[in-house]
Design a protein around this motif. Sequence first.
Motif, PDB file in Angstrom:
ATOM      1  N   ASP A  72     -45.414  13.208  10.101  1.00  0.00           N
ATOM      2  CA  ASP A  72     -45.758  14.243  11.131  1.00  0.00           C
ATOM      3  C   ASP A  72     -44.633  15.111  11.522  1.00  0.00           C
ATOM      4  OD1 ASP A  72     -46.941  15.033  13.458  1.00  0.00           O
ATOM      5  OD2 ASP A  72     -47.165  13.238  14.179  1.00  0.00           O
ATOM      6  N   SER A  73     -44.946  16.312  11.452  1.00  0.00           N
ATOM      7  CA  SER A  73     -43.622  17.336  11.921  1.00  0.00           C
ATOM      8  C   SER A  73     -43.471  17.330  13.611  1.00  0.00           C
ATOM      9  CB  SER A  73     -44.429  18.895  11.778  1.00  0.00           C
ATOM     10  OG  SER A  73     -44.748  18.808  10.339  1.00  0.00           O
ATOM     11  N   GLU A  74     -44.455  16.836  14.072  1.00  0.00           N
ATOM     12  CA  GLU A  74     -43.974  16.691  15.647  1.00  0.00           C
ATOM     13  C   GLU A  74     -43.311  15.565  16.053  1.00  0.00           C
ATOM     14  OE1 GLU A  74     -44.496  19.326  17.778  1.00  0.00           O
ATOM     15  OE2 GLU A  74     -45.548  20.599  15.926  1.00  0.00           O
ATOM     16  N   THR A  75     -43.800  14.358  15.561  1.00  0.00           N
ATOM     17  CA  THR A  75     -43.285  13.045  16.339  1.00  0.00           C
ATOM     18  C   THR A  75     -42.327  12.670  15.253  1.00  0.00           C
ATOM     19  OG1 THR A  75     -44.866  11.718  15.423  1.00  0.00           O
ATOM     20  CG2 THR A  75     -45.463  12.658  17.508  1.00  0.00           C
ATOM     21  N   LYS A  76     -42.154  13.069  14.090  1.00  0.00           N
ATOM     22  CA  LYS A  76     -41.270  12.592  13.019  1.00  0.00           C
ATOM     23  C   LYS A  76     -41.710  11.410  12.299  1.00  0.00           C
ATOM     24  CE  LYS A  76     -39.134  16.379  14.040  1.00  0.00           C
ATOM     25  NZ  LYS A  76     -39.653  17.693  13.175  1.00  0.00           N
ATOM     26  N   LEU A  77     -42.788  10.936  12.722  1.00  0.00           N
ATOM     27  CA  LEU A  77     -43.461   9.572  12.406  1.00  0.00           C
ATOM     28  C   LEU A  77     -43.620   9.742  10.831  1.00  0.00           C
ATOM     29  CD1 LEU A  77     -44.310   6.776  13.240  1.00  0.00           C
ATOM     30  CD2 LEU A  77     -46.697   7.664  13.307  1.00  0.00           C
ATOM     31  N   VAL A  78     -43.395   8.638   9.936  1.00  0.00           N
ATOM     32  CA  VAL A  78     -44.077   8.624   8.647  1.00  0.00           C
ATOM     33  C   VAL A  78     -45.115   7.475   8.578  1.00  0.00           C
ATOM     34  CG1 VAL A  78     -43.322   7.717   6.273  1.00  0.00           C
ATOM     35  CG2 VAL A  78     -41.748   8.693   7.438  1.00  0.00           C
ATOM     36  N   PRO A  79     -46.347   8.013   8.798  1.00  0.00           N
ATOM     37  CA  PRO A  79     -47.640   7.210   9.018  1.00  0.00           C
ATOM     38  C   PRO A  79     -48.014   6.420   7.543  1.00  0.00           C
ATOM     39  CG  PRO A  79     -48.332   9.451   8.833  1.00  0.00           C
ATOM     40  CD  PRO A  79     -46.806   9.639   8.666  1.00  0.00           C
ATOM     41  N   ALA A  80     -47.616   6.900   6.466  1.00  0.00           N
ATOM     42  CA  ALA A  80     -48.029   6.624   5.170  1.00  0.00           C
ATOM     43  C   ALA A  80     -47.031   6.906   4.109  1.00  0.00           C
ATOM     44  CB  ALA A  80     -49.333   6.990   4.865  1.00  0.00           C
ATOM     45  N   PHE A  81     -47.036   5.859   3.197  1.00  0.00           N
ATOM     46  CA  PHE A  81     -46.166   6.071   1.976  1.00  0.00           C
ATOM     47  C   PHE A  81     -46.752   5.237   0.852  1.00  0.00           C
ATOM     48  CE2 PHE A  81     -44.208   2.754   4.330  1.00  0.00           C
ATOM     49  CZ  PHE A  81     -44.193   1.637   3.404  1.00  0.00           C
ATOM     50  N   HIS A  82     -46.410   5.534  -0.340  1.00  0.00           N
ATOM     51  CA  HIS A  82     -46.912   4.835  -1.477  1.00  0.00           C
ATOM     52  C   HIS A  82     -46.095   5.101  -2.794  1.00  0.00           C
ATOM     53  CE1 HIS A  82     -49.875   3.299  -4.507  1.00  0.00           C
ATOM     54  NE2 HIS A  82     -49.520   4.510  -5.114  1.00  0.00           N
ATOM     55  N   VAL A  83     -45.671   3.891  -3.317  1.00  0.00           N
ATOM     56  CA  VAL A  83     -45.055   4.067  -4.739  1.00  0.00           C
ATOM     57  C   VAL A  83     -45.581   4.028  -5.911  1.00  0.00           C
ATOM     58  CG1 VAL A  83     -42.928   2.762  -5.831  1.00  0.00           C
ATOM     59  CG2 VAL A  83     -42.952   3.031  -3.148  1.00  0.00           C
ATOM     60  N   GLY A  84     -45.668   4.871  -6.677  1.00  0.00           N
ATOM     61  CA  GLY A  84     -46.257   4.830  -7.915  1.00  0.00           C
ATOM     62  C   GLY A  84     -45.927   6.028  -8.845  1.00  0.00           C
ATOM     63  N   LYS A  85     -46.387   6.246  -9.861  1.00  0.00           N
ATOM     64  CA  LYS A  85     -46.228   7.480 -10.922  1.00  0.00           C
ATOM     65  C   LYS A  85     -46.510   8.886 -10.175  1.00  0.00           C
ATOM     66  CE  LYS A  85     -44.693   4.464 -14.020  1.00  0.00           C
ATOM     67  NZ  LYS A  85     -43.177   4.493 -14.388  1.00  0.00           N
ATOM     68  N   ARG A  86     -46.072   9.690 -10.518  1.00  0.00           N
ATOM     69  CA  ARG A  86     -46.409  11.347 -10.221  1.00  0.00           C
ATOM     70  C   ARG A  86     -47.834  11.626 -10.899  1.00  0.00           C
ATOM     71  NH1 ARG A  86     -44.269  16.761 -10.558  1.00  0.00           N
ATOM     72  NH2 ARG A  86     -44.425  17.502  -8.222  1.00  0.00           N
ATOM     73  N   ASP A  87     -48.855  11.028 -10.632  1.00  0.00           N
ATOM     74  CA  ASP A  87     -50.067  11.409 -11.328  1.00  0.00           C
ATOM     75  C   ASP A  87     -51.182  11.648 -10.296  1.00  0.00           C
ATOM     76  OD1 ASP A  87     -50.378   8.756 -10.806  1.00  0.00           O
ATOM     77  OD2 ASP A  87     -50.126   8.054 -12.735  1.00  0.00           O
ATOM     78  N   TYR A  88     -52.390  11.904 -10.858  1.00  0.00           N
ATOM     79  CA  TYR A  88     -53.484  11.886  -9.851  1.00  0.00           C
ATOM     80  C   TYR A  88     -53.832  10.545  -9.110  1.00  0.00           C
ATOM     81  CZ  TYR A  88     -58.181  12.804  -7.987  1.00  0.00           C
ATOM     82  OH  TYR A  88     -59.288  12.719  -7.101  1.00  0.00           O
ATOM     83  N   GLN A  89     -53.927   9.390 -10.079  1.00  0.00           N
ATOM     84  CA  GLN A  89     -54.101   8.142  -9.272  1.00  0.00           C
ATOM     85  C   GLN A  89     -53.312   7.797  -8.236  1.00  0.00           C
ATOM     86  OE1 GLN A  89     -53.994   5.050 -12.107  1.00  0.00           O
ATOM     87  NE2 GLN A  89     -54.870   3.444 -10.772  1.00  0.00           N
TER      88      GLN A  89
END
Length: 277
Positions: free
Chosen positions: A99-116
């Motif tokens: 979030d550019s305003e609050t600097k919060l990271v609301p979501a993250f995900h570890v995986g491959k760099r692909d569409y899935q």
Amino acid sequence: MSNRLSFDRQVSIVSALTEGASIRGISRMFDVDKETVMNLGKRVGDACAVYLDERMRGLNCERLEADELWAFINKKQANCLPEDFKEGYGDAYTFVALDSETKLVPAFHVGKRDYQSTNLFLGDLSMRLNKRIQLSTDAFTSYAPAVESMWGTEIDYGQIVKQFASSEPAEQRKYSPAAVVKVDKSVLIGKPDEAKISTSFVEKQNHTVRMHCRRFSRLTNAFSKKLENFKAAVALHFAYYNLVKFHSTVRCTPAMAAGVERSPLTVKDLVFFSYQQ
């Protein structure tokens, strides 16, 4: 075993992990086995992942940036055998929304760099938000179809398209990429504010991750050997970043700025989460 350590000693070890100390270094500093450090980090990291999943709901974010952060598990992708992929070895990309305003990271995900992985990441992000957002990403090809799949036309979405001095594959594999010679902004969905189409804040967040999470350090032997340990380390970092660490721009923790928490948490709280699971 980590549960044989006193609570205060566990807090000290986890504090060292969140500040980017290496597992072997912590083992020497606190005179404990490195397996104990890793087990404690995984236990607390897994608990942090559960807590973040529960708390990062109903968010009122308005302007978000997304990017991917590269690391690898056990061995680099080019050195992996077919059977290694079953163990999760090779490239591991951490997708991050900021979030550019609050600097919060609301979501993250570890995986491959692909569409899935992109689809899973954006699907998780979309379920945490209360309102229409403006989203900015780079020009990775999986973003546009994944954004359309998750939001349809109910989003304002733009991309930053960077042109480098050299487009040769060999140049892009170097530690430092070729110089950026041109940056274009592209509107894909809705009516985003073009002046605010940017990935600068989330790219700076990548630097913060590398400074505080040892497993992302480049040109070292600090990489993760197991995917589950890597995921726990990522969750521990973002719990510390969102809930504990004061951000100089918003003058409080990102979770406080976003209204997720009323007061800052401590590393003691992060360790305590692991006793509640």
